[in-house]
Enzyme design. Structure first.
Site, short mmCIF file in Angstrom:
data_model
loop_
_atom_site.label_atom_id
_atom_site.label_comp_id
_atom_site.label_asym_id
_atom_site.label_seq_id
_atom_site.Cartn_x
_atom_site.Cartn_y
_atom_site.Cartn_z
N LYS A 128 0.85 -1.19 0.00
CA LYS A 128 0.00 0.00 0.00
C LYS A 128 0.89 1.24 0.00
O LYS A 128 1.70 1.43 0.90
CB LYS A 128 -0.92 0.03 1.22
CG LYS A 128 -1.79 1.29 1.25
CD LYS A 128 -2.42 1.51 2.60
CE LYS A 128 -2.97 2.93 2.70
NZ LYS A 128 -3.43 3.26 4.05
N GLY A 189 -7.78 9.29 10.42
CA GLY A 189 -7.96 9.37 11.85
C GLY A 189 -9.03 10.33 12.32
O GLY A 189 -9.23 10.50 13.53
N ALA A 215 -9.40 5.69 4.96
CA ALA A 215 -9.28 6.86 5.84
C ALA A 215 -10.62 7.55 6.06
O ALA A 215 -11.38 7.77 5.11
CB ALA A 215 -8.27 7.87 5.32
N GLY A 216 -10.87 7.87 7.32
CA GLY A 216 -12.02 8.70 7.69
C GLY A 216 -13.20 7.97 8.27
O GLY A 216 -14.11 8.60 8.82
N THR A 238 -7.99 3.41 12.82
CA THR A 238 -8.34 4.19 14.00
C THR A 238 -9.75 3.91 14.48
O THR A 238 -10.01 3.87 15.69
CB THR A 238 -8.17 5.69 13.70
OG1 THR A 238 -6.85 5.92 13.20
CG2 THR A 238 -8.37 6.52 14.96
#
Length: 287
Positions: A128, A189, A215-216, A238
């Site tokens: 990645k 995050g 992400a998010g 996260t």
């Protein structure tokens, strides 16, 4: 396309893929296919931010994930001989490790990091790529990302790439040969969820490789929405690791990914804002 008896033929538009039936990671009904290999789970998870490796393993088991990301610059997988290794808890024989370039701010750093990962993991090709623009937002630097992708692909890597939700950049990265496009839903995050579903839809509709939200995501409903939009999968860290009960959140994310995928395949009813329609038929009612 006719596949031999020991293979499974899958197609994405006009692009045929053949997978060996004896691959234990193939889900015959609806696999996630990345770089020619099939996976049952469409949830990819990170390995950072947990209190210890035992919690990491418990959460990943609860998530059902088969692909786990490893930040090479932050996690020991053998480069530090005197420290506990993540590989003792997540052996490559049980999981597909996805080395990533978290913490890299230039193409050169990212390329160097993934070459190190390939050495540590005996020639591992699937990686990645993320090249960050600044430490405040962790937004991708797309120019450096493209530069790194070109080098890595020429060097034989299978590159899954973290990028912005810009459809033009996504198209360029796919044209370079990236095996999966991974646009952010919101900042890494942040837990803000999907802020621009329209751009994600544009990327999904134009892509012939898997598109995974990266992400998010903050909670299970965010993951379900991503899947209902048509994403091939979701990568998160996260949202699970920073939950009050990470193992329970991992289980919730597993269910959300599965439900969102099934809803997407089922096809939702049309939205009709002008009038209600009863669920039960009115014909033949007793007067």
């Amino acid at each position: 396309m006719n596949a031999p008896n020991d293979t499974l033929a899958l197609t994405h538009d006009d692009d045929p893929l053949v997978i060996h039936r004896d691959d234990p990671l193939v889900a015959y009904h609806d696999p996630l296919v990345i770089a020619g290999r099939g996976y049952r789970s469409r949830l990819l998870v990170g390995t950072g931010k947990y209190k210890d490796f035992n919690e990491t393993r418990a959460a990943i088991d609860a998530s059902g994930a088969e692909i786990v990301t490893v930040a090479i610059r932050r996690t020991n997988i053998g480069q530090n001989a005197n420290e506990p290794s993540l590989l003792d808890h997540l052996p490559p024989s049980q999981f597909t490790l996805l080395p990533n370039t978290a913490g890299c701010y230039s193409a050169d750093d990212a390329v160097r990091t993934l070459k190190l990962a390939r050495e540590l993991l005996d020639g591992h090709k699937l990686v990645k790529l993320e090249v960050l623009g600044d430490s405040h937002t962790l937004f991708p630097n797309v120019r450096e990302t493209i530069r790194a992708a070109e080098v890595l692909i020429k060097d034989g890597f299978d590159v899954m790439v973290y990028t912005s939700d810009d459809p033009i950049i996504a198209r360029e990265l796919e044209a370079l040969g990236c095996v999966a496009i991974m646009p952010l839903a919101s900042l890494i995050g942040s837990g803000m969820g999907i802020l621009n579903p329209w751009n994600l839809k544009l990327i999904i509709e134009q892509s012939k490789v898997p598109v995974l939200v990266d992400a998010g995501v903050g909670t299970a409903s965010d993951a379900a929405v991503a899947m209902e939009l048509g994403c091939a999968g979701v990568l998160m860290n996260t949202a699970i690791a920073s939950a009050q009960r990470p193992v329970l959140m991992a289980s919730a994310m597993k269910k959300a990914i599965e439900a969102g995928r099934e809803a997407y395949l089922a096809g939702r009813m049309p939205r009709k804002s002008y009038a209600a329609r009863p669920s039960s038929p009115t014909g033949g009612l007793i007067g």
